[in-house]
Scaffold this motif. Structure first.
Motif, PDB file in Angstrom:
ATOM      1  N   VAL A  17     -17.648  12.096  21.872  1.00  0.00           N
ATOM      2  CA  VAL A  17     -17.015  10.804  21.600  1.00  0.00           C
ATOM      3  C   VAL A  17     -16.458  10.752  20.178  1.00  0.00           C
ATOM      4  O   VAL A  17     -15.481  10.062  19.910  1.00  0.00           O
ATOM      5  N   ASP A  20     -11.237  13.241  18.415  1.00  0.00           N
ATOM      6  CA  ASP A  20     -10.067  12.418  18.719  1.00  0.00           C
ATOM      7  C   ASP A  20      -9.571  12.739  20.133  1.00  0.00           C
ATOM      8  O   ASP A  20      -9.887  13.779  20.710  1.00  0.00           O
ATOM      9  N   VAL A  21      -8.804  11.811  20.691  1.00  0.00           N
ATOM     10  CA  VAL A  21      -8.343  11.910  22.077  1.00  0.00           C
ATOM     11  C   VAL A  21      -7.567  13.205  22.317  1.00  0.00           C
ATOM     12  O   VAL A  21      -7.759  13.870  23.332  1.00  0.00           O
ATOM     13  N   LYS A  97     -14.019   6.015  24.778  1.00  0.00           N
ATOM     14  CA  LYS A  97     -13.034   5.706  23.749  1.00  0.00           C
ATOM     15  C   LYS A  97     -12.017   4.683  24.247  1.00  0.00           C
ATOM     16  O   LYS A  97     -11.079   4.333  23.552  1.00  0.00           O
TER      17      LYS A  97
END
Length: 131
Positions: A17, A20-21, A97
């Motif tokens: 988590v 970053d995406v 997220k």
């Protein structure tokens, strides 16, 4: 944020988590590509072995590669290296997220992932993430 791994993994959901995406998405792509290539290679090797006149006539290098792939697949599934579970953890991290995990994150595994990662992670020898 509770998730219990079935297999030993190199990272936890809580650690994933923190990524970053784009890093999570890239790792999902890399893992899917790895799984796909291993299965394709195994299919090709098995077909080549079956086309030989007999197992004794089959190329010993091909037989050895097939055996090694079987061992890798067995270890991946049964002894703690399940890449599918890693993909699940990473998808759960995306969900945590606030990213809706849809087909967009089921990245086409025919596209070879790039090796550019941004963030506080390192790649290990297999191209995977080391947190």
């Amino acid at each position: 944020m509770e998730h219990r791994n079935r297999y030993v993994q190199p990272f936890t959901l809580a650690e994933a988590v923190l990524l970053d995406v784009s890093t999570i998405s890239e790792e999902i792509t890399r893992l899917q590509y790895s799984i796909k290539r291993l299965r394709e290679t195994q299919d090709i090797l098995q077909e080549t072995i079956q086309e030989a006149e007999s197992p004794e006539v089959a190329d010993q290098d091909i037989l050895q590669a097939f055996k090694e792939n079987q061992e890798v697949m067995y270890v991946s599934v049964f002894f703690g290296c399940s890449q599918e579970e890693r993909i699940l953890i990473l998808k759960l991290a995306l969900t945590h997220k606030g990213v809706t995990v849809v087909d967009h994150y089921d990245v086409d595994p025919t596209i070879k992932p790039s090796s550019n990662h941004n963030g506080s992670i390192e790649e290990d020898d297999s191209g995977g993430l080391h947190l």
